[in-house]
Scaffold this motif. Structure first.
Motif, PDB file in Angstrom:
ATOM      1  N   ASP A  84       6.853  -0.830   8.005  1.00 30.61           N
ATOM      2  CA  ASP A  84       5.710  -0.873   8.987  1.00 30.61           C
ATOM      3  C   ASP A  84       5.002  -2.073   8.473  1.00 30.61           C
ATOM      4  O   ASP A  84       4.340  -1.893   7.265  1.00 30.61           O
ATOM      5  CB  ASP A  84       4.972   0.369   8.894  1.00 30.61           C
ATOM      6  CG  ASP A  84       3.600   0.311   9.888  1.00 30.61           C
ATOM      7  OD1 ASP A  84       3.156  -0.881  10.137  1.00 30.61           O
ATOM      8  OD2 ASP A  84       3.308   1.443  10.235  1.00 30.61           O
ATOM      9  N   PRO A  85       4.817  -3.154   9.266  1.00 26.17           N
ATOM     10  CA  PRO A  85       4.281  -4.641   8.680  1.00 26.17           C
ATOM     11  C   PRO A  85       2.835  -4.438   8.375  1.00 26.17           C
ATOM     12  O   PRO A  85       2.346  -5.235   7.723  1.00 26.17           O
ATOM     13  CB  PRO A  85       4.422  -5.455   9.617  1.00 26.17           C
ATOM     14  CG  PRO A  85       4.682  -4.613  11.020  1.00 26.17           C
ATOM     15  CD  PRO A  85       5.443  -3.310  10.386  1.00 26.17           C
ATOM     16  N   SER A  86       2.121  -3.193   8.749  1.00 32.25           N
ATOM     17  CA  SER A  86       0.744  -3.013   8.231  1.00 32.25           C
ATOM     18  C   SER A  86       0.485  -2.086   6.989  1.00 32.25           C
ATOM     19  O   SER A  86      -0.242  -2.120   6.553  1.00 32.25           O
ATOM     20  CB  SER A  86       0.090  -2.080   9.404  1.00 32.25           C
ATOM     21  OG  SER A  86       0.454  -1.099   9.572  1.00 32.25           O
ATOM     22  N   PHE A  87       1.894  -1.765   6.369  1.00 29.98           N
ATOM     23  CA  PHE A  87       1.928  -1.226   4.927  1.00 29.98           C
ATOM     24  C   PHE A  87       0.923   0.143   4.875  1.00 29.98           C
ATOM     25  O   PHE A  87       0.217  -0.167   3.857  1.00 29.98           O
ATOM     26  CB  PHE A  87       1.666  -2.428   3.921  1.00 29.98           C
ATOM     27  CG  PHE A  87       2.429  -3.614   4.135  1.00 29.98           C
ATOM     28  CD1 PHE A  87       3.709  -3.566   4.165  1.00 29.98           C
ATOM     29  CD2 PHE A  87       1.853  -4.804   4.438  1.00 29.98           C
ATOM     30  CE1 PHE A  87       4.450  -4.676   4.048  1.00 29.98           C
ATOM     31  CE2 PHE A  87       2.572  -5.982   4.754  1.00 29.98           C
ATOM     32  CZ  PHE A  87       3.853  -5.820   4.339  1.00 29.98           C
ATOM     33  N   PRO A  88       0.910   0.954   5.889  1.00 25.52           N
ATOM     34  CA  PRO A  88      -0.123   2.070   5.747  1.00 25.52           C
ATOM     35  C   PRO A  88       0.457   3.094   4.526  1.00 25.52           C
ATOM     36  O   PRO A  88      -0.787   3.827   3.769  1.00 25.52           O
ATOM     37  CB  PRO A  88       0.107   2.745   6.858  1.00 25.52           C
ATOM     38  CG  PRO A  88       1.589   2.198   7.600  1.00 25.52           C
ATOM     39  CD  PRO A  88       1.810   0.939   7.114  1.00 25.52           C
ATOM     40  N   ASN A  89       1.674   3.146   4.091  1.00 26.33           N
ATOM     41  CA  ASN A  89       2.279   3.748   2.952  1.00 26.33           C
ATOM     42  C   ASN A  89       1.961   3.414   1.848  1.00 26.33           C
ATOM     43  O   ASN A  89       1.820   3.981   0.704  1.00 26.33           O
ATOM     44  CB  ASN A  89       3.463   4.356   3.233  1.00 26.33           C
ATOM     45  CG  ASN A  89       3.794   4.941   4.686  1.00 26.33           C
ATOM     46  OD1 ASN A  89       3.522   6.269   4.872  1.00 26.33           O
ATOM     47  ND2 ASN A  89       4.245   4.333   5.565  1.00 26.33           N
ATOM     48  N   LEU A  90       2.069   2.068   1.700  1.00 26.60           N
ATOM     49  CA  LEU A  90       1.904   1.388   0.413  1.00 26.60           C
ATOM     50  C   LEU A  90       0.625   0.646   0.019  1.00 26.60           C
ATOM     51  O   LEU A  90       0.091   1.091  -1.438  1.00 26.60           O
ATOM     52  CB  LEU A  90       2.806  -0.121   0.593  1.00 26.60           C
ATOM     53  CG  LEU A  90       2.934  -0.753  -0.836  1.00 26.60           C
ATOM     54  CD1 LEU A  90       3.476  -0.084  -1.801  1.00 26.60           C
ATOM     55  CD2 LEU A  90       3.772  -2.030  -0.524  1.00 26.60           C
ATOM     56  N   LEU A  91      -0.369   0.335   0.891  1.00 25.09           N
ATOM     57  CA  LEU A  91      -1.435  -0.434   0.455  1.00 25.09           C
ATOM     58  C   LEU A  91      -2.657   0.432   0.877  1.00 25.09           C
ATOM     59  O   LEU A  91      -3.729  -0.326   0.734  1.00 25.09           O
ATOM     60  CB  LEU A  91      -1.350  -1.991   0.987  1.00 25.09           C
ATOM     61  CG  LEU A  91      -0.452  -2.732   0.416  1.00 25.09           C
ATOM     62  CD1 LEU A  91      -0.251  -3.960   1.072  1.00 25.09           C
ATOM     63  CD2 LEU A  91       0.030  -2.694  -1.236  1.00 25.09           C
ATOM     64  N   SER A 116       6.782   7.113  -1.555  1.00 26.65           N
ATOM     65  CA  SER A 116       7.809   7.665  -0.901  1.00 26.65           C
ATOM     66  C   SER A 116       8.767   6.604  -0.203  1.00 26.65           C
ATOM     67  O   SER A 116       8.669   5.579  -0.496  1.00 26.65           O
ATOM     68  CB  SER A 116       6.926   8.199   0.392  1.00 26.65           C
ATOM     69  OG  SER A 116       6.225   7.066   1.278  1.00 26.65           O
ATOM     70  N   ASP A 117       9.730   7.333   0.409  1.00 25.61           N
ATOM     71  CA  ASP A 117      10.762   6.314   1.228  1.00 25.61           C
ATOM     72  C   ASP A 117      10.185   5.243   1.958  1.00 25.61           C
ATOM     73  O   ASP A 117      10.517   4.143   1.879  1.00 25.61           O
ATOM     74  CB  ASP A 117      11.863   6.975   1.454  1.00 25.61           C
ATOM     75  CG  ASP A 117      12.904   7.748   0.374  1.00 25.61           C
ATOM     76  OD1 ASP A 117      12.677   7.414  -0.457  1.00 25.61           O
ATOM     77  OD2 ASP A 117      13.665   8.518   1.129  1.00 25.61           O
ATOM     78  N   ALA A 118       9.143   5.801   2.701  1.00 30.93           N
ATOM     79  CA  ALA A 118       8.492   4.766   3.639  1.00 30.93           C
ATOM     80  C   ALA A 118       7.698   3.598   2.863  1.00 30.93           C
ATOM     81  O   ALA A 118       7.889   2.547   3.388  1.00 30.93           O
ATOM     82  CB  ALA A 118       7.840   5.614   4.627  1.00 30.93           C
ATOM     83  N   ALA A 119       7.064   4.159   1.704  1.00 35.96           N
ATOM     84  CA  ALA A 119       6.136   3.150   1.069  1.00 35.96           C
ATOM     85  C   ALA A 119       7.373   2.181   0.310  1.00 35.96           C
ATOM     86  O   ALA A 119       6.954   1.123   0.367  1.00 35.96           O
ATOM     87  CB  ALA A 119       5.466   3.950   0.019  1.00 35.96           C
ATOM     88  N   LYS A 120       8.434   2.641  -0.121  1.00 36.74           N
ATOM     89  CA  LYS A 120       9.354   1.760  -0.724  1.00 36.74           C
ATOM     90  C   LYS A 120       9.984   0.644   0.449  1.00 36.74           C
ATOM     91  O   LYS A 120      10.286  -0.515   0.019  1.00 36.74           O
ATOM     92  CB  LYS A 120      10.571   2.521  -1.158  1.00 36.74           C
ATOM     93  CG  LYS A 120      10.122   3.189  -2.520  1.00 36.74           C
ATOM     94  CD  LYS A 120      11.509   4.261  -2.911  1.00 36.74           C
ATOM     95  CE  LYS A 120      11.103   5.234  -4.119  1.00 36.74           C
ATOM     96  NZ  LYS A 120      12.180   6.231  -4.304  1.00 36.74           N
ATOM     97  N   ALA A 124       9.571  -3.380  -0.095  1.00 35.62           N
ATOM     98  CA  ALA A 124      10.383  -4.419   0.204  1.00 35.62           C
ATOM     99  C   ALA A 124      10.053  -5.629   0.967  1.00 35.62           C
ATOM    100  O   ALA A 124      10.291  -6.804   0.723  1.00 35.62           O
ATOM    101  CB  ALA A 124      11.885  -3.904   0.741  1.00 35.62           C
ATOM    102  N   LEU A 125       9.440  -5.211   2.227  1.00 30.28           N
ATOM    103  CA  LEU A 125       8.809  -6.224   3.072  1.00 30.28           C
ATOM    104  C   LEU A 125       7.908  -6.934   2.456  1.00 30.28           C
ATOM    105  O   LEU A 125       7.698  -8.104   2.597  1.00 30.28           O
ATOM    106  CB  LEU A 125       8.476  -5.573   4.412  1.00 30.28           C
ATOM    107  CG  LEU A 125       8.052  -6.406   5.436  1.00 30.28           C
ATOM    108  CD1 LEU A 125       9.004  -7.734   5.835  1.00 30.28           C
ATOM    109  CD2 LEU A 125       7.466  -5.679   6.712  1.00 30.28           C
ATOM    110  N   PHE A 126       6.892  -6.157   1.866  1.00 27.22           N
ATOM    111  CA  PHE A 126       5.693  -6.803   0.944  1.00 27.22           C
ATOM    112  C   PHE A 126       5.835  -7.797   0.201  1.00 27.22           C
ATOM    113  O   PHE A 126       5.379  -8.969   0.205  1.00 27.22           O
ATOM    114  CB  PHE A 126       4.685  -5.632   0.456  1.00 27.22           C
ATOM    115  CG  PHE A 126       3.237  -6.150   0.126  1.00 27.22           C
ATOM    116  CD1 PHE A 126       2.481  -6.770   0.741  1.00 27.22           C
ATOM    117  CD2 PHE A 126       3.217  -6.104  -1.452  1.00 27.22           C
ATOM    118  CE1 PHE A 126       1.175  -7.286   0.350  1.00 27.22           C
ATOM    119  CE2 PHE A 126       2.016  -6.625  -1.718  1.00 27.22           C
ATOM    120  CZ  PHE A 126       1.214  -7.174  -1.142  1.00 27.22           C
TER     121      PHE A 126
END
Length: 379
Positions: A84-91, A116-120, A124-126
């Protein structure tokens, strides 16, 4: 001290087919078993420096008794394409500060070991977008080594370095280690004016690394920083006609010089040194960006060009990357730092600029990615 598993003659034979004289290989940062002092590292004896903070990460060169076979091709899955390019799980709870306007970021408030896998996927994209990201306040170094490898393994098959020391039982971890009171830097600078060694990691492999992790175990209070250059921005800085001419060119990358250097240091060569041919321009599978994919450590010649022509163009590109301070970033190491970068669109160099005898000890987890490819010129 483990002997070389592959003879220097094997490497010399490979070298004879690849070296052009351009892109002189130099190694300032991995000193090998000849310079390793176990007493100083484990106990701090005979040195002004304390013992190693993470003795489980001290290097050995005898994890294997037989040479490894050549690496087999594998199908890489690029997780950045699922992000997800908005990075809700990472940032969501992160504090992000850009290091420069076009490369690099520093992040607080994210624990990489808990993603989580979604955050991983988003990681990768970030990282592909920012090129290099320094995550502060991490527990990576304190994790069991296998746990750190499990995290990195999400992003690709682990690369086992052909020459470097590794923790006992974990050959997948590449160690960058300069021990306490190591003075070999003086020998290096007796022949060199600087320690800059721009490279992307192991580009001689058929499938070089993508998303890559490097974390600090011990380091000097100041010095030993790492420089990164944005090779996608370096490509964009070139004129459209020059970019057009670079498309379709192929470059030979060689492992031979690194193997020879390792044997001269009393080190090991786990696999016969290889050469690979990659496009001079590489396309990133998640972002679609094109980037220069050459570096003076491992790139040797452009196929189809005469030696003088190849040297002239490669030297121009190396000079372009080295002088591009306006698309470079400098990452300062601190305890608890994990730097994640994308080897497909960056090059980097450590700095050998401290002289207080402090240990510099880092661990790298290096997932391999897809075989480099180039998409059509788009102007």
């Amino acid at each position: 001290m483990a002997p070389a598993l592959v003879t220097p003659q094997d490497a010399e034979q490979s070298l004879s087919y690849t070296k052009s004289g351009t892109g002189d290989y130099k190694e300032a940062f991995i000193t090998g078993p000849k310079a390793f002092n176990a007493e100083a590292e484990l106990k701090g004896e005979g040195t002004k420096q304390p013992p190693a903070t993470y003795p489980n990460y001290l290097p050995v060169w005898d994890n294997e008794k037989e040479p490894y076979p050549p690496l087999e091709p594998f199908t890489h899955y690029e997780h950045g394409k699922d992000a997800d390019p908005s990075f809700p799980n990472l940032l969501t709870n992160a504090k992000v500060d850009d290091l420069t306007a076009n490369i690099g970021a520093e992040v607080h408030g994210v624990q990489l070991s808990q993603l989580s896998d979604a955050a991983k996927d988003e990681l990768a994209l970030f990282v592909a977008q920012k090129k290099v990201v320094a995550f502060r306040g991490q527990d990576f170094a304190a994790l069991p080594i296998q746990s750190a490898l499990d995290i990195g393994g999400y992003f690709g098959r682990h690369h086992i370095h052909p020459t470097s020391g590794a923790p006992r039982g974990f050959p997948e971890v590449h160690l960058v280690h300069r021990g306490a009171d190591d003075t070999t830097a003086r020998d290096f600078f007796s022949e060199r004016t600087n320690s800059i060694t721009w490279h992307s990691d192991v580009t001689y492999e058929r499938q070089p690394p993508g998303t890559t992790f490097l974390y600090l175990l011990d380091g000097p209070a100041a010095g030993g920083d790492t420089l990164f250059v944005n090779q996608a921005e370096a490509y964009r800085r070139l004129s459209p006609e020059f970019r057009r001419r670079l498309h379709g060119l192929k470059v030979v990358h060689s492992a031979a010089e690194q193997a020879i250097n390792s044997t001269h240091r009393g080190g090991i060569v786990r696999r016969a040194p290889v050469t690979s041919v990659h496009p001079l321009l590489r396309t990133h599978p998640a972002t679609g960006e094109k980037a220069l994919y050459v570096n003076p450590q491992f790139s040797r010649r452009i196929l189809g060009f005469k030696k003088e022509e190849s040297d002239y163009l490669l030297n121009f590109l190396y000079d372009h990357l080295a002088k591009g301070q306006d698309f470079q970033a400098r990452v300062k190491w601190a305890p608890g730092t994990v730097v994640v970068w994308d080897n497909r669109v960056t090059a980097h160099s450590a700095l050998l600029d401290w002289d207080d005898g402090a240990r510099r000890h880092l661990a790298r987890i290096t997932p391999q990615a897809e075989e480099p490819y180039e998409t059509e010129f788009d102007g």
